[in-house]
Design a protein around this motif. Structure first.
Motif, PDB file in Angstrom:
ATOM      1  N   ILE A 143       0.842  -1.205   0.000  1.00  0.00           N
ATOM      2  CA  ILE A 143       0.000   0.000   0.000  1.00  0.00           C
ATOM      3  C   ILE A 143       0.872   1.249   0.000  1.00  0.00           C
ATOM      4  O   ILE A 143       0.600   2.220  -0.718  1.00  0.00           O
ATOM      5  CB  ILE A 143      -0.953  -0.018   1.211  1.00  0.00           C
ATOM      6  N   SER A 144       1.938   1.234   0.784  1.00  0.00           N
ATOM      7  CA  SER A 144       2.824   2.407   0.840  1.00  0.00           C
ATOM      8  C   SER A 144       3.450   2.684  -0.521  1.00  0.00           C
ATOM      9  O   SER A 144       3.598   3.842  -0.926  1.00  0.00           O
ATOM     10  CB  SER A 144       3.904   2.212   1.899  1.00  0.00           C
ATOM     11  N   LYS A 145       3.820   1.649  -1.228  1.00  0.00           N
ATOM     12  CA  LYS A 145       4.408   1.836  -2.554  1.00  0.00           C
ATOM     13  C   LYS A 145       3.382   2.404  -3.525  1.00  0.00           C
ATOM     14  O   LYS A 145       3.712   3.239  -4.381  1.00  0.00           O
ATOM     15  CB  LYS A 145       4.951   0.505  -3.071  1.00  0.00           C
ATOM     16  N   ARG A 146       2.145   1.957  -3.393  1.00  0.00           N
ATOM     17  CA  ARG A 146       1.090   2.426  -4.287  1.00  0.00           C
ATOM     18  C   ARG A 146       0.913   3.941  -4.184  1.00  0.00           C
ATOM     19  O   ARG A 146       0.639   4.613  -5.180  1.00  0.00           O
ATOM     20  CB  ARG A 146      -0.213   1.704  -3.932  1.00  0.00           C
ATOM     21  N   TYR A 147       1.064   4.493  -2.973  1.00  0.00           N
ATOM     22  CA  TYR A 147       0.749   5.910  -2.777  1.00  0.00           C
ATOM     23  C   TYR A 147       1.971   6.808  -2.605  1.00  0.00           C
ATOM     24  O   TYR A 147       1.820   8.031  -2.530  1.00  0.00           O
ATOM     25  CB  TYR A 147      -0.213   6.064  -1.594  1.00  0.00           C
ATOM     26  N   ASP A 187      11.972  12.475  -6.751  1.00  0.00           N
ATOM     27  CA  ASP A 187      12.778  11.402  -7.324  1.00  0.00           C
ATOM     28  C   ASP A 187      12.635  10.151  -6.447  1.00  0.00           C
ATOM     29  O   ASP A 187      12.580  10.241  -5.213  1.00  0.00           O
ATOM     30  CB  ASP A 187      14.246  11.838  -7.385  1.00  0.00           C
ATOM     31  N   LEU A 188      12.600   8.990  -7.081  1.00  0.00           N
ATOM     32  CA  LEU A 188      12.379   7.735  -6.370  1.00  0.00           C
ATOM     33  C   LEU A 188      13.563   7.346  -5.498  1.00  0.00           C
ATOM     34  O   LEU A 188      13.457   7.276  -4.271  1.00  0.00           O
ATOM     35  CB  LEU A 188      12.075   6.621  -7.376  1.00  0.00           C
ATOM     36  N   GLU A 189      14.705   7.085  -6.117  1.00  0.00           N
ATOM     37  CA  GLU A 189      15.833   6.503  -5.401  1.00  0.00           C
ATOM     38  C   GLU A 189      16.468   7.467  -4.422  1.00  0.00           C
ATOM     39  O   GLU A 189      16.845   7.101  -3.307  1.00  0.00           O
ATOM     40  CB  GLU A 189      16.886   5.995  -6.403  1.00  0.00           C
ATOM     41  N   ALA A 190      16.594   8.734  -4.835  1.00  0.00           N
ATOM     42  CA  ALA A 190      17.304   9.704  -3.997  1.00  0.00           C
ATOM     43  C   ALA A 190      16.485  10.166  -2.804  1.00  0.00           C
ATOM     44  O   ALA A 190      17.048  10.562  -1.781  1.00  0.00           O
ATOM     45  CB  ALA A 190      17.704  10.921  -4.835  1.00  0.00           C
ATOM     46  N   PHE A 191      15.162  10.082  -2.904  1.00  0.00           N
ATOM     47  CA  PHE A 191      14.362  10.707  -1.853  1.00  0.00           C
ATOM     48  C   PHE A 191      13.197   9.833  -1.374  1.00  0.00           C
ATOM     49  O   PHE A 191      13.115   9.496  -0.198  1.00  0.00           O
ATOM     50  CB  PHE A 191      13.836  12.059  -2.346  1.00  0.00           C
ATOM     51  N   LEU A 243      12.423   7.496   2.146  1.00  0.00           N
ATOM     52  CA  LEU A 243      11.437   8.112   3.030  1.00  0.00           C
ATOM     53  C   LEU A 243      10.231   7.191   3.224  1.00  0.00           C
ATOM     54  O   LEU A 243       9.667   7.108   4.327  1.00  0.00           O
ATOM     55  CB  LEU A 243      11.001   9.461   2.454  1.00  0.00           C
ATOM     56  N   ARG A 244       9.829   6.502   2.177  1.00  0.00           N
ATOM     57  CA  ARG A 244       8.734   5.535   2.299  1.00  0.00           C
ATOM     58  C   ARG A 244       9.088   4.459   3.322  1.00  0.00           C
ATOM     59  O   ARG A 244       8.279   4.075   4.173  1.00  0.00           O
ATOM     60  CB  ARG A 244       8.446   4.893   0.940  1.00  0.00           C
TER      61      ARG A 244
END
Length: 559
Positions: free
Chosen positions: A117-121, A196-200, A204-205
């Protein structure tokens, strides 16, 4: 100057659905208000601080991303990025169904369900190779500071100097280990590098997941921390590697209502100026009522009752500490402001001559500010002159000269600064805190330590709408924060039959599934304790289960 709002979201377990309803209405209404042609710049409200613990940490993280970069995800009462994860997507079937990545020796429920769920949002936005469109919400400040309350199971050492020194002359220290921790970052809308996905967002997720990893229900989470995150911590003894991993569990364990964290982040923005336009909003499903238990006594203190009361005491002690501290500071600041007004009056009516105080302030202020790492004397004088601008202006005009004479006003500032610094109030401001809370009698999901909302979507729907209703009621009469120009969307149905719903009224089959899942995990625990999987060990485990674990779970789940 516009108004600024810091929002703190408490731990809530399944009552994250209530907080989701509150957050949706607050952001939706402020967005309307800021875009209304009748709203002046001074009346606009911008959200610039978000802090959260446990369930609130995930909600705060989602809110920060969507406010800065994805405004469209915050629209639609039943299709927004708060409603979907907290009401529509999470389910008891998903939590009970252990996936391949789940380890039954590490959690009772499926941690992977929550991760998905966390990845989805939070990170699905970045799955495409196309650079995502950026759309900042009208309620968002250009820069949002985000703070997550964490519980560090490794612990970090701090040292306090004690006397005498060691025989070799080196300082002697009292070492204490701190497990209450926090992660602080910022989301800047006009910086694509942060989107940005990888850097941030992936790190954080993961941190947000650790923030809500309710102990035993979900697995412990490793979070990588950078040494720079600890650079400003005083008395730090633990050596933090450039990129070090710590094990974290539910952030609400030690800090369930991180108002103090919000205040620290606010200070980085406001620098203790313009307090009149700073507001705090506290969002929690838990009403501020007594948790005292006068019925407990030594006669009832068997192992079970003492353990239950001890756990409840630890949990209650970890709640509201920041709120209580804020109220104590508010009382001190209010008294200081009252004394400042009285001092200005004595200067104005001539009962006290400013020159009589000048020698004392001139002698004391250099001593009080000697080695002060937080603020220089000139900066402090400017700050106090702004904080007490009305009194400063009145004293400057008192001379009757064509040009204002600030000599009396400057002595007034120095006098206040002497008193303020001596009382350690220099970095303290009055906090105007609004709360949007509910009572358990209004909610469907408060049973079983607020896990009951996961049993059925209709319970979460109910509490989401209660949150929306509470927020709409607040927005209609927002005190000094408003008026707020908005048109609320119609509420969904709030079934009074679900108000204060008790566990025994909930689906028995679901309660039995949960009981059996916990029983299964208890066998894993007994194996770890050395009760072997051989025949006799299995018989012992079964006997313990039937004689102790099952009856206690039946009692807990009202079976």
């Amino acid at each position: 100057m516009s108004k600024r709002l810091a929002i703190t979201i408490s731990g809530a377990v399944s009552l994250g659905s209530y907080e989701a309803g509150v957050l949706y209405e607050i952001i939706h209404a402020i967005g309307q208000h800021n875009q209304d042609p009748a709203t002046t710049d001074a009346e606009k409200i911008f959200i610039d601080v978000l802090t959260g613990a446990s369930a609130g940490g995930m909600t705060a993280t989602i809110a920060a991303q969507k406010l800065a970069f994805e405004a469209g995800a915050l629209t639609g009462a039943h299709d927004n990025c708060f409603y979907r994860p907290w009401v529509a997507d999470v389910s008891i079937d998903g939590l009970l169904a252990m996936q391949a990545s789940d380890d039954p020796t590490k959690s009772i429920l499926s941690s992977q369900h929550v991760v998905d769920i966390s990845k989805r949002y939070l990170t699905q936005r970045y799955q495409s190779h196309v650079d995502p469109v950026r759309d900042t919400h009208p309620a968002s400040a250009p820069l949002i500071r985000l703070g997550l309350a964490l519980s560090n199971l490794n612990g970090i050492d701090y040292g306090l100097a004690i006397k005498p020194d060691k025989p070799d002359g080196t300082p002697n220290k009292f070492i204490y280990t701190r497990h209450q921790d926090e992660l602080v970052t910022w989301v800047e809308a006009d910086k694509p590098a942060i989107d940005d996905l990888e850097a941030f967002w992936e790190p954080l997720r993961n941190a947000a997941i650790s923030c809500g990893a309710f102990a035993f229900a979900f697995r412990v989470v490793d979070v990588h921390r950078d040494a720079s995150e600890f650079a400003d911590r005083t008395n730090l003894e633990t050596h933090i590697a450039p990129n070090q991993s710590f094990a974290y569990t539910d952030g609400g364990t030690f800090q369930n209502e991180p108002l103090g964290l919000a205040k620290n982040l606010v200070d980085e923005i406001d620098h203790h100026l313009d307090v009149a336009n700073r507001f705090y909003l506290y969002v929690s499903p838990g009403a501020k009522t007594s948790t005292a238990n006068s019925d407990f006594n030594a006669g009832k203190a068997n192992y079970r009752e003492t353990a239950l009361r001890l756990v409840a005491s630890i949990f209650d002690q970890g709640r509201f500490q920041d709120w209580i501290t804020a109220e104590h500071i508010n009382d001190k600041v209010a008294l200081f402001n009252e004394r400042a007004a009285e001092l200005a009056k004595t200067f104005l009516n001539g009962s006290l001559k400013p020159g009589d105080l000048k020698p004392a302030t001139a002698a004391l202020l250099p001593l009080l500010f000697s080695g002060n790492p937080d603020e220089t004397l000139p900066d402090a004088r400017k700050r106090v002159a702004i904080q007490f601008q009305s009194e400063y202006t009145s004293l400057s005009k008192k001379s009757g000269k064509a040009a204002p004479d600030t000599s009396a006003a400057d002595i007034f500032v120095d006098t206040l600064l002497t008193l303020e610094t001596a009382a350690n109030l220099a970095t303290r401001d009055e906090m105007v805190i609004y709360g949007i809370t509910a009572d358990n009698s209004e909610l469907a999901s408060s049973e079983l330590f607020a896990f009951a909302g996961f049993f059925d979507r209709q319970y979460r729907e109910h509490d989401y709408e209660v949150g929306r209703k509470k927020a709409q009621e607040f927005l209609k009469n927002p005190d000094k924060l408003g008026p707020i120009r908005f048109t609320p969307e119609p509420l969904g149905v709030i079934d009074p039959a679900l108000d204060g719903l008790k566990l025994e009224k909930m689906d028995r089959a679901i309660r039995e599934k949960i009981r059996d899942q916990i029983r299964d995990r208890s066998h894993e625990i007994m194996k770890e304790a050395g009760i072997t999987p051989w025949l006799i060990g299995g018989a012992v485990r079964e006997a313990i289960d039937l004689a102790l674990i099952k009856p206690q779970l039946d009692k807990l789940l009202k079976l």
